[in-house]
Motif scaffolding. Structure first.
Motif, PDB file in Angstrom:
ATOM      1  N   THR A  86       0.827  -1.210   0.000  1.00 29.32           N
ATOM      2  CA  THR A  86       0.000   0.000   0.000  1.00 29.32           C
ATOM      3  C   THR A  86       0.858   1.255   0.000  1.00 29.32           C
ATOM      4  O   THR A  86       0.529   2.252  -0.656  1.00 29.32           O
ATOM      5  N   THR A  99       0.721   4.166  -2.868  1.00 26.90           N
ATOM      6  CA  THR A  99       0.580   5.614  -2.679  1.00 26.90           C
ATOM      7  C   THR A  99       1.665   6.372  -3.433  1.00 26.90           C
ATOM      8  O   THR A  99       1.437   7.481  -3.925  1.00 26.90           O
ATOM      9  N   VAL A 106      -6.518   5.729   0.387  1.00 25.99           N
ATOM     10  CA  VAL A 106      -6.381   4.277   0.542  1.00 25.99           C
ATOM     11  C   VAL A 106      -7.177   3.775   1.746  1.00 25.99           C
ATOM     12  O   VAL A 106      -7.397   4.500   2.715  1.00 25.99           O
ATOM     13  N   GLN A 107      -7.610   2.524   1.633  1.00 29.04           N
ATOM     14  CA  GLN A 107      -8.330   1.859   2.711  1.00 29.04           C
ATOM     15  C   GLN A 107      -7.380   0.854   3.364  1.00 29.04           C
ATOM     16  O   GLN A 107      -7.222  -0.261   2.876  1.00 29.04           O
ATOM     17  N   ASN A 156      -7.352  -1.212  -3.357  1.00 24.83           N
ATOM     18  CA  ASN A 156      -7.234   0.202  -3.701  1.00 24.83           C
ATOM     19  C   ASN A 156      -6.892   0.271  -5.184  1.00 24.83           C
ATOM     20  O   ASN A 156      -5.986  -0.429  -5.649  1.00 24.83           O
ATOM     21  N   ASP A 190      -3.955  -2.203  -5.737  1.00 21.66           N
ATOM     22  CA  ASP A 190      -3.315  -2.625  -4.491  1.00 21.66           C
ATOM     23  C   ASP A 190      -4.200  -3.683  -3.854  1.00 21.66           C
ATOM     24  O   ASP A 190      -5.195  -3.376  -3.197  1.00 21.66           O
TER      25      ASP A 190
END
Length: 346
Positions: A14, A18, A27-28, A35, A67
């Motif tokens: 993640t 980004t 993002v989660q 994502n 992601d």
């Protein structure tokens, strides 16, 4: 086309996402939902074109990256994660290469999960295709042949990508979402201290990639994410202080673009200079369609030259005088680096 970032839990996927998407996506973290975002593809050739053609704007090509949640070894959410991996077109396997990690074991664990999961799918599909093939269904017989060969590889703990497949065979593999058939790029996520040198972990990843016929690249996901948050001037200053020519996400994005089987062509004019990604060898009308469906529908011809000709001859006028400007029809297969003006009528 989509490239999925995969890996075990906590490897830095993640954070790398980004960086690739320049923090443009909220993002989660910890979610079982992927994502999804677009990554700009830094292109040195694109950046040089305005030196010879005056323009107001430069627009980079992009690729879609996904992601995918980290693979929980033996966890209850494993099938959910694997289902997301099945839908993407290529894999970017992120491997933790910090000093306390064991990259070889992590790669083996991931490979094992994908192979076992593919075997479950293939074995069920073989039974179904076999029953249908017995009734004389030629399409089912073809599927059975491909699935049987895949199963032999998987039973020997080898990925499906190790096999030799025709285009029709590959279509069957995609239809079943065979994960180990997808092209893969290995990314060694190293510490900031190891950015300018080859860490043992990165060497392990590179060795595995070479043995398996793939490629690898080393990045520091945390550093790349920090760089992506800076404005252009601060980025330049930071990179110079680290003796880097560009952020590592540049070569990474270009490698992912190649992994997806994509090439790049350019359009150049006073309004904008722009890079476009298309499948390698795509016909000219299809390339025109990436700009606008009307251009594809009313395609007449493509007037083009290679970007290297522009760099060597310094102007479009000189390119014409040197006989380097080509007029190509509907049957022309686009070449990576073409600068094109599409003529059309609708």
């Amino acid at each position: 086309m989509e490239c999925g970032l995969i890996g075990l839990q906590g490897v830095g996927k993640t954070t790398l996402f980004t960086a690739l998407t320049a923090h443009s996506i909220a993002v989660q973290v910890g979610s079982m939902k992927p994502n999804v975002g677009n990554a700009s593809i830094p292109d040195p050739r694109l950046n040089r074109i305005p030196e010879f053609i005056t323009t107001n704007k430069i627009i980079h090509a992009t690729l879609q990256v996904v992601d995918i949640p980290g693979v929980p070894l033996g966890g209850s959410n494993l099938n959910t994660v694997l289902a997301h991996i099945r839908t993407v077109d290529a894999l970017c396997h992120v491997v933790n290469c910090f000093e306390s990690s064991n990259p070889a074991d992590d790669i083996a664990s991931m490979d094992s999960e994908l192979i076992v999961s593919d075997m479950v799918v293939v074995e069920g599909a073989i039974d179904k295709a076999d029953r249908t093939a017995k009734h004389g269904d030629k399409d089912a017989q073809r599927r059975l042949d491909v699935l049987t060969r895949v199963n032999e590889l998987l039973e020997n703990e080898k990925p499906a990508r190790d096999g030799e497949w025709s285009d029709d065979d590959k279509a069957v593999l995609r239809n079943y979402g065979i994960m180990t058939a997808k092209p893969v790029l290995y990314v060694a996520n190293v510490s900031e201290d190891a950015v300018n040198c080859e860490s043992n972990g990165a060497k392990t990843v590179a060795s595995h990639a070479a043995i398996s016929g793939g490629e690898s690249i080393a990045v520091c996901a945390t550093l790349e994410s920090e760089i992506a948050e800076l404005d252009t001037d601060d980025q330049t200053e930071m990179l110079e202080s680290m003796e880097l020519s560009e952020p590592a996400v540049g070569p990474l994005a270009r490698a992912l673009n190649s992994l997806l089987g994509l090439s790049t062509f350019y359009t150049a004019g006073e309004k904008e200079v722009r890079a476009w990604s298309i499948p390698e060898g795509a016909p000219a009308p299809q390339a025109a369609g990436t700009i606008h469906s009307d251009i594809e529908r009313g395609f007449i011809r493509a007037e083009c030259y290679h970007v290297d000709d522009l760099f060597n001859l310094a102007s479009e006028k000189a390119i014409k005088e040197a006989g380097k400007l080509r007029s190509e029809g509907k049957g022309y297969s686009m070449q990576d680096g073409d600068v094109v003006n599409f003529l059309f009528n609708v």
